[in-house]
Write a protein that holds these residues in place. Structure first.
Motif, PDB file in Angstrom:
ATOM      1  N   ASP A 169     -11.453   4.188  14.885  1.00  0.00           N
ATOM      2  CA  ASP A 169     -11.491   3.139  13.861  1.00  0.00           C
ATOM      3  C   ASP A 169     -11.585   3.737  12.462  1.00  0.00           C
ATOM      4  O   ASP A 169     -12.447   4.577  12.215  1.00  0.00           O
ATOM      5  CB  ASP A 169     -12.727   2.256  14.076  1.00  0.00           C
ATOM      6  CG  ASP A 169     -12.317   0.967  14.756  1.00  0.00           C
ATOM      7  OD1 ASP A 169     -11.199   0.500  14.476  1.00  0.00           O
ATOM      8  OD2 ASP A 169     -13.110   0.452  15.572  1.00  0.00           O
ATOM      9  N   TYR A 170     -10.704   3.286  11.588  1.00  0.00           N
ATOM     10  CA  TYR A 170     -10.716   3.796  10.201  1.00  0.00           C
ATOM     11  C   TYR A 170     -10.528   2.655   9.202  1.00  0.00           C
ATOM     12  O   TYR A 170     -10.016   1.595   9.555  1.00  0.00           O
ATOM     13  CB  TYR A 170      -9.588   4.821  10.007  1.00  0.00           C
ATOM     14  CG  TYR A 170      -9.855   6.112  10.732  1.00  0.00           C
ATOM     15  CD1 TYR A 170     -10.629   7.113  10.149  1.00  0.00           C
ATOM     16  CD2 TYR A 170      -9.347   6.330  12.018  1.00  0.00           C
ATOM     17  CE1 TYR A 170     -10.894   8.297  10.818  1.00  0.00           C
ATOM     18  CE2 TYR A 170      -9.615   7.506  12.696  1.00  0.00           C
ATOM     19  CZ  TYR A 170     -10.392   8.491  12.093  1.00  0.00           C
ATOM     20  OH  TYR A 170     -10.661   9.650  12.750  1.00  0.00           O
ATOM     21  N   ASP A 171     -10.888   2.937   7.934  1.00  0.00           N
ATOM     22  CA  ASP A 171     -10.544   1.996   6.863  1.00  0.00           C
ATOM     23  C   ASP A 171      -9.066   2.171   6.499  1.00  0.00           C
ATOM     24  O   ASP A 171      -8.376   1.202   6.213  1.00  0.00           O
ATOM     25  CB  ASP A 171     -11.390   2.264   5.615  1.00  0.00           C
ATOM     26  CG  ASP A 171     -12.866   1.983   5.869  1.00  0.00           C
ATOM     27  OD1 ASP A 171     -13.172   0.955   6.498  1.00  0.00           O
ATOM     28  OD2 ASP A 171     -13.715   2.810   5.457  1.00  0.00           O
ATOM     29  N   ALA A 172      -8.635   3.426   6.495  1.00  0.00           N
ATOM     30  CA  ALA A 172      -7.237   3.690   6.128  1.00  0.00           C
ATOM     31  C   ALA A 172      -6.678   4.832   6.953  1.00  0.00           C
ATOM     32  O   ALA A 172      -7.344   5.861   7.120  1.00  0.00           O
ATOM     33  CB  ALA A 172      -7.150   4.055   4.643  1.00  0.00           C
ATOM     34  N   ARG A 182      -7.826  -0.821   8.724  1.00  0.00           N
ATOM     35  CA  ARG A 182      -7.582  -1.995   7.882  1.00  0.00           C
ATOM     36  C   ARG A 182      -6.282  -1.804   7.095  1.00  0.00           C
ATOM     37  O   ARG A 182      -5.539  -2.727   6.864  1.00  0.00           O
ATOM     38  CB  ARG A 182      -8.787  -2.190   6.935  1.00  0.00           C
ATOM     39  CG  ARG A 182      -8.618  -3.279   5.897  1.00  0.00           C
ATOM     40  CD  ARG A 182      -8.510  -4.644   6.557  1.00  0.00           C
ATOM     41  NE  ARG A 182      -8.262  -5.713   5.600  1.00  0.00           N
ATOM     42  CZ  ARG A 182      -7.068  -6.079   5.149  1.00  0.00           C
ATOM     43  NH1 ARG A 182      -5.971  -5.429   5.538  1.00  0.00           N
ATOM     44  NH2 ARG A 182      -6.955  -7.072   4.296  1.00  0.00           N
ATOM     45  N   TRP A 183      -6.028  -0.536   6.670  1.00  0.00           N
ATOM     46  CA  TRP A 183      -4.826  -0.245   5.881  1.00  0.00           C
ATOM     47  C   TRP A 183      -4.050   0.926   6.479  1.00  0.00           C
ATOM     48  O   TRP A 183      -4.650   1.893   6.937  1.00  0.00           O
ATOM     49  CB  TRP A 183      -5.208   0.131   4.442  1.00  0.00           C
ATOM     50  CG  TRP A 183      -5.680  -1.034   3.629  1.00  0.00           C
ATOM     51  CD1 TRP A 183      -6.965  -1.461   3.494  1.00  0.00           C
ATOM     52  CD2 TRP A 183      -4.872  -1.938   2.883  1.00  0.00           C
ATOM     53  NE1 TRP A 183      -7.009  -2.571   2.693  1.00  0.00           N
ATOM     54  CE2 TRP A 183      -5.733  -2.884   2.294  1.00  0.00           C
ATOM     55  CE3 TRP A 183      -3.494  -2.041   2.630  1.00  0.00           C
ATOM     56  CZ2 TRP A 183      -5.274  -3.923   1.485  1.00  0.00           C
ATOM     57  CZ3 TRP A 183      -3.046  -3.064   1.813  1.00  0.00           C
ATOM     58  CH2 TRP A 183      -3.923  -3.994   1.254  1.00  0.00           C
ATOM     59  N   VAL A 184      -2.718   0.824   6.438  1.00  0.00           N
ATOM     60  CA  VAL A 184      -1.864   1.954   6.786  1.00  0.00           C
ATOM     61  C   VAL A 184      -1.059   2.319   5.549  1.00  0.00           C
ATOM     62  O   VAL A 184      -0.485   1.434   4.902  1.00  0.00           O
ATOM     63  CB  VAL A 184      -0.868   1.586   7.903  1.00  0.00           C
ATOM     64  CG1 VAL A 184       0.133   2.716   8.110  1.00  0.00           C
ATOM     65  CG2 VAL A 184      -1.584   1.319   9.185  1.00  0.00           C
ATOM     66  N   ILE A 185      -1.040   3.614   5.218  1.00  0.00           N
ATOM     67  CA  ILE A 185      -0.249   4.066   4.072  1.00  0.00           C
ATOM     68  C   ILE A 185       0.901   4.911   4.580  1.00  0.00           C
ATOM     69  O   ILE A 185       0.701   5.889   5.298  1.00  0.00           O
ATOM     70  CB  ILE A 185      -1.120   4.910   3.096  1.00  0.00           C
ATOM     71  CG1 ILE A 185      -2.348   4.105   2.665  1.00  0.00           C
ATOM     72  CG2 ILE A 185      -0.302   5.361   1.896  1.00  0.00           C
ATOM     73  CD1 ILE A 185      -2.037   2.729   2.102  1.00  0.00           C
ATOM     74  N   ASP A 186       2.106   4.507   4.194  1.00  0.00           N
ATOM     75  CA  ASP A 186       3.281   5.275   4.564  1.00  0.00           C
ATOM     76  C   ASP A 186       3.528   6.337   3.498  1.00  0.00           C
ATOM     77  O   ASP A 186       3.925   6.022   2.371  1.00  0.00           O
ATOM     78  CB  ASP A 186       4.498   4.344   4.683  1.00  0.00           C
ATOM     79  CG  ASP A 186       5.748   5.102   5.128  1.00  0.00           C
ATOM     80  OD1 ASP A 186       5.655   6.328   5.314  1.00  0.00           O
ATOM     81  OD2 ASP A 186       6.809   4.460   5.295  1.00  0.00           O
ATOM     82  N   ASP A 215      -0.340  -7.195   2.781  1.00  0.00           N
ATOM     83  CA  ASP A 215      -1.732  -7.091   3.201  1.00  0.00           C
ATOM     84  C   ASP A 215      -1.792  -6.162   4.418  1.00  0.00           C
ATOM     85  O   ASP A 215      -1.237  -6.469   5.472  1.00  0.00           O
ATOM     86  CB  ASP A 215      -2.261  -8.492   3.575  1.00  0.00           C
ATOM     87  CG  ASP A 215      -3.766  -8.456   3.792  1.00  0.00           C
ATOM     88  OD1 ASP A 215      -4.363  -7.386   3.574  1.00  0.00           O
ATOM     89  OD2 ASP A 215      -4.325  -9.490   4.186  1.00  0.00           O
ATOM     90  N   GLY A 216      -2.397  -4.986   4.264  1.00  0.00           N
ATOM     91  CA  GLY A 216      -2.528  -4.071   5.402  1.00  0.00           C
ATOM     92  C   GLY A 216      -1.684  -2.820   5.328  1.00  0.00           C
ATOM     93  O   GLY A 216      -1.936  -1.877   6.070  1.00  0.00           O
ATOM     94  N   SER A 263      -9.867  -3.225  -2.456  1.00  0.00           N
ATOM     95  CA  SER A 263      -9.811  -4.107  -1.285  1.00  0.00           C
ATOM     96  C   SER A 263     -10.983  -3.806  -0.333  1.00  0.00           C
ATOM     97  O   SER A 263     -11.660  -4.716   0.155  1.00  0.00           O
ATOM     98  CB  SER A 263      -8.481  -3.910  -0.563  1.00  0.00           C
ATOM     99  OG  SER A 263      -8.576  -4.363   0.764  1.00  0.00           O
ATOM    100  N   LEU A 264     -11.232  -2.521  -0.107  1.00  0.00           N
ATOM    101  CA  LEU A 264     -12.301  -2.157   0.835  1.00  0.00           C
ATOM    102  C   LEU A 264     -13.687  -2.475   0.274  1.00  0.00           C
ATOM    103  O   LEU A 264     -14.649  -2.632   1.021  1.00  0.00           O
ATOM    104  CB  LEU A 264     -12.187  -0.662   1.190  1.00  0.00           C
ATOM    105  CG  LEU A 264     -10.916  -0.315   1.993  1.00  0.00           C
ATOM    106  CD1 LEU A 264     -10.678   1.187   2.023  1.00  0.00           C
ATOM    107  CD2 LEU A 264     -10.991  -0.881   3.425  1.00  0.00           C
TER     108      LEU A 264
END
Ligand SMILES: Cc1cc2nc3c(=O)[nH]c(=O)nc-3n(C[C@H](O)[C@H](O)[C@H](O)COP(=O)(O)OP(=O)(O)OC[C@H]3O[C@@H](n4cnc5c(N)ncnc54)[C@H](O)[C@@H]3O)c2cc1C
Length: 516
Positions: free
Chosen positions: A4-7, A161-165, A308-309, A345-346
């Motif tokens: 589990d991660y925030d990002a 919560r977030w994925v960064i490409d 969102d996300g 956001s976090l």
């Protein structure tokens, strides 16, 4: 296994590691996972930094000490023009700074820089899976995202919560979500390699043989990004720490074709040797085996860059053209903006408005940047008079619009994507106007056999650019040069037939140009 991660950041090179580092600094408790496919970074392109990306690395990422000790200080950019393959080296036109650069820039070995940045992110507390390839990414907005990756032949899964490409040209999310758009108005390709045995631009030998060349510049030419220019193409020459030199050609396929040859390395080398400046500098050089690369259809962008996300940063959001090295500028603005958005956001803030801004402004920035600086530029790139007018006006605009702002207030200005607002629209219109005029002038010069006629016998060595009112000097010089070209055009309109004489000067030295 589940984590589990925030990002979760996919891609641990410059943009991914920078996003992680900025996010950790803004919100240290953030739980971040970086997933990087390659066990080690290779020497990629993106070796020449600009004033903006250097400001980002120094002021935001805190890399000043590292850059000074492990990479090279860059001395601006220089351009070289010729109009005959057998032209004497010191007869070729040189345009560039007379003195050292006033604002910092660096020539970076990207394998080393990206590794250092990633280490910094891990040191700041980010988890890293490496080598690990993301194979699946399920996006469920506020309900959380699931990312699957292959690590050591096993499949791992992480929720965030977030994925960064930050996957660069792989543009993972843009392709998956159908937002990927090729820029077909700008069909450019590139071929590049790292070379050994390249002659030093400031060598005693060159100074002895060409005293006027040796004594005219008060700075070192070797640490600059030297550009050899022709109609439809340009070549970069970038020194790297340790002595290797990166050299690559970028060309517009509508105008120029790289001559055939037994291998990519030989084709590139043959092109360099067919140019009088290239021949002098690369006469004894060798391309390093296994380090020769090619890419076609370079420019593209993602029509939507976040929701969102998820969000895309760096090359995963888009790429235009390497001339003037804007790649890491885009990486800087986007990684900073997205890190700031995630931190907010976090922390519980509503980021709807920030997501809207990023989605709306990114394509506008992309489009205006492209149209102002690159659209059809390769038509006038080989004419020293036209291109030197463009260089002075382009770089001055960059200093006025971006460099001054990011140095004045980096924490705030990296949140404003370039070419925004009324000022951005006006700047884009002005730049588009003079660029279109230069294309028109180039086409008349080409049609009347005058293209590149004055690519001989002069140097334009100006004071360095500075981000304040003293820029006026470069702007007025650029405007005067443009005006002069307009007057020549007027004379050509009245006096010259628009058919191309057989003896036209060839601004492309190693091949015949295709039709316009
Ligand atoms: C010919 C050319 C010359 C250039 N010259 C310059 C220049 O002089 N100056 C400049 O500023 N810019 C230049 N650029 C642009 C510059 O190279 C890029 O803007 C920059 O490298 C982008 O960095 P990035 O971190 O966004 O992407 P990348 O550096 O491409 O990193 C993406 C990372 O994502 C990883 N990855 C990809 N897919 C996955 C996956 N499925 N799972 C896990 N990891 C994955 C990759 O392994 C890689 O490490 C040039 C570009 C080209 C094409």
């Amino acid at each position: 296994m589940d984590f589990d991660y925030d990002a979760v950041i996919i891609g641990g090179a410059f943009s991914g590691a920078a996003t992680a580092l900025v996010l950790k600094r803004k919100r240290p408790e953030t739980r971040i996972l970086i997933i990087e496919k390659n066990a080690e970074f290779d020497r990629k392109v993106g070796e020449s930094t600009t004033e903006v990306s250097s400001c980002y690395m120094m002021r935001i990422l805190g890399l000043t000490h590292y850059l000074g000790h492990h990479q090279l200080a860059k001395q601006g950019l220089r351009m070289w023009f010729s109009n005959r393959p057998d032209q004497a080296f010191d007869d070729c036109v040189e345009v560039g700074a007379r003195y050292q650069s006033r604002v910092a820039g660096f020539q970076v070995d990207r394998a080393k820089l990206d590794s250092h940045l990633l280490e910094q992110a891990v040191h700041a507390g980010c988890d890293l899976w490496r080598p690990a390839k993301v194979t699946k990414c399920e996006l469920n907005g506020a309900n959380g995202q699931t990312i699957n990756a292959i690590v050591d032949l096993s499949e791992y899964s992480a929720k965030a919560r977030w994925v960064i490409d930050a996957t660069g040209r792989a543009t993972m999310l843009a392709r998956k979500l159908g937002h990927f758009r090729q820029n077909t108005e700008h069909p450019i390709n590139a071929v590049w390699a790292r070379f050994t045995g390249v002659k030093a631009w400031d060598s005693c030998e060159l100074r002895r043989r060409f005293p006027a060349y040796g004594n005219s510049a008060r700075t070192s030419r070797e640490w600059a990004t030297n550009h050899l220019c022709g109609r439809g193409w340009w070549v970069w020459v970038i020194p790297l720490q340790g002595g290797d030199v990166s050299a690559g050609i970028v060309y517009d396929t509508r105008i120029f074709k790289l001559p055939e040859g037994p291998s990519l390395a030989e084709r590139l080398h043959a092109h360099l040797l067919a140019n009088p400046v290239g021949r002098e500098i690369f006469g004894e050089a060798r391309a390093i085996e296994g380090d020769v690369h090619a890419l076609s259809m370079l420019p593209y962008h993602s029509e939507k860059v976040c929701d969102d996300g998820w969000a895309a940063v760096g090359d995963a959001a888009g790429f235009i053209d390497p001339l003037y090295s804007p790649g890491l500028d885009f990486c800087s603005y986007t990684s900073y903006y997205v890190a700031d958005l995630l931190a907010k956001s976090l922390a519980g803030e509503d980021v709807t408005e920030r997501l809207r801004y990023y989605n709306e402004q990114y394509p506008v920035t992309y489009r205006r940047w492209f149209e102002s600086l690159y659209k059809d530029k390769y038509y006038y790139m080989g004419d020293a008079e036209l291109m030197s007018a463009a260089l002075l006006l382009d770089v001055s605009s960059y200093y006025l619009g971006l460099v001054e702002a990011v140095y004045r207030d980096p924490d705030c200005e990296f949140l404003n994507l370039p070419f925004g607002g009324v000022g951005g629209r006006l700047a884009a219109k002005t730049m588009r106007f003079y660029s279109r005029r230069l294309v028109a002038l180039a086409n008349r010069r080409w049609a009347t056999g005058q293209y590149g006629r004055h690519n001989a016998g002069w140097r334009e060595l100006y004071d360095g650019f500075v981000p304040d009112w003293r820029l006026w000097k470069q702007i007025s010089r650029g405007l005067r040069r443009w005006l002069k070209c307009e007057l020549v055009n007027f004379r050509l309109m009245l006096t010259s037939p628009t058919n191309v004489p057989a003896s036209r000067p060839s601004a492309t030295t190693s091949t015949e140009a295709c039709e316009v």
